[in-house]
Design a protein around this motif. Structure first.
Motif, PDB file in Angstrom:
ATOM      1  N   PHE A  55      27.306  36.365  94.195  1.00  0.00           N
ATOM      2  CA  PHE A  55      27.965  37.634  94.498  1.00  0.00           C
ATOM      3  C   PHE A  55      29.270  37.284  95.201  1.00  0.00           C
ATOM      4  CE2 PHE A  55      28.658  41.033  97.717  1.00  0.00           C
ATOM      5  CZ  PHE A  55      29.041  42.020  96.826  1.00  0.00           C
ATOM      6  N   ALA A  56      30.393  37.642  94.592  1.00  0.00           N
ATOM      7  CA  ALA A  56      31.708  37.306  95.159  1.00  0.00           C
ATOM      8  C   ALA A  56      32.589  38.545  95.148  1.00  0.00           C
ATOM      9  CB  ALA A  56      32.358  36.183  94.364  1.00  0.00           C
ATOM     10  N   GLU A  57      33.229  38.810  96.278  1.00  0.00           N
ATOM     11  CA  GLU A  57      34.090  39.980  96.437  1.00  0.00           C
ATOM     12  C   GLU A  57      35.409  39.595  97.101  1.00  0.00           C
ATOM     13  OE1 GLU A  57      33.587  43.343  95.612  1.00  0.00           O
ATOM     14  OE2 GLU A  57      31.908  42.539  94.473  1.00  0.00           O
ATOM     15  N   VAL A  58      36.458  40.355  96.793  1.00  0.00           N
ATOM     16  CA  VAL A  58      37.744  40.198  97.465  1.00  0.00           C
ATOM     17  C   VAL A  58      37.654  40.949  98.785  1.00  0.00           C
ATOM     18  CG1 VAL A  58      40.220  40.673  97.355  1.00  0.00           C
ATOM     19  CG2 VAL A  58      38.976  40.009  95.271  1.00  0.00           C
ATOM     20  N   VAL A  59      37.867  40.221  99.888  1.00  0.00           N
ATOM     21  CA  VAL A  59      37.778  40.808 101.220  1.00  0.00           C
ATOM     22  C   VAL A  59      38.859  40.213 102.106  1.00  0.00           C
ATOM     23  CG1 VAL A  59      36.344  41.038 103.303  1.00  0.00           C
ATOM     24  CG2 VAL A  59      35.281  41.183 101.050  1.00  0.00           C
TER      25      VAL A  59
END
Length: 119
Positions: A55-59
């Motif tokens: 699970f990878a998100e731009v933060v």
């Protein structure tokens, strides 16, 4: 390390490059489940392609709302958490070490969110 990490749920901040990405590679090869974030959209896209199960998100860790949303979603996706690798930081000519709303707020947000996850 392989047996100690297998099946563990780990959140790693700033995972799209450098130390964070190296940690992700090691943990994935050892069988850990990973959630990560990074400010680089290109970096996150590369991670998603290379490691489709993470699970990878731009933060932006300087944004408390983004931090909280990411942590809550990551904990939900991983169905809990066993470890946090807080690799992210804020640097450059505009960052202030004593700024409480910067990188340190991620630590505070992490503690609050992780405490709720254990309840």
């Amino acid at each position: 390390m392989r047996t100690a990490v297998k099946g563990k749920r780990v959140i790693i901040t700033a995972g799209a490059g450098g130390i964070g990405q190296a940690v992700i590679r090691q943990l994935i090869s050892a069988g850990a489940e990973i959630a990560t974030c990074d400010i680089s959209e290109e970096g996150v896209d590369r991670l998603r392609k290379e490691f489709p199960r993470i699970f990878a998100e731009v933060v932006d860790v300087g944004d408390a709302r983004m931090q909280t949303r990411f942590l809550e979603t990551a904990i939900e996706r991983l169905v809990g958490i066993d470890s946090l690798v807080n690799n992210a930081g804020i640097s450059g000519p505009t960052a202030h070490i004593e700024c409480p709303s910067g990188a340190m707020s991620f630590v505070c947000t992490s503690r609050v969110t992780l405490s709720r996850a254990r309840s």
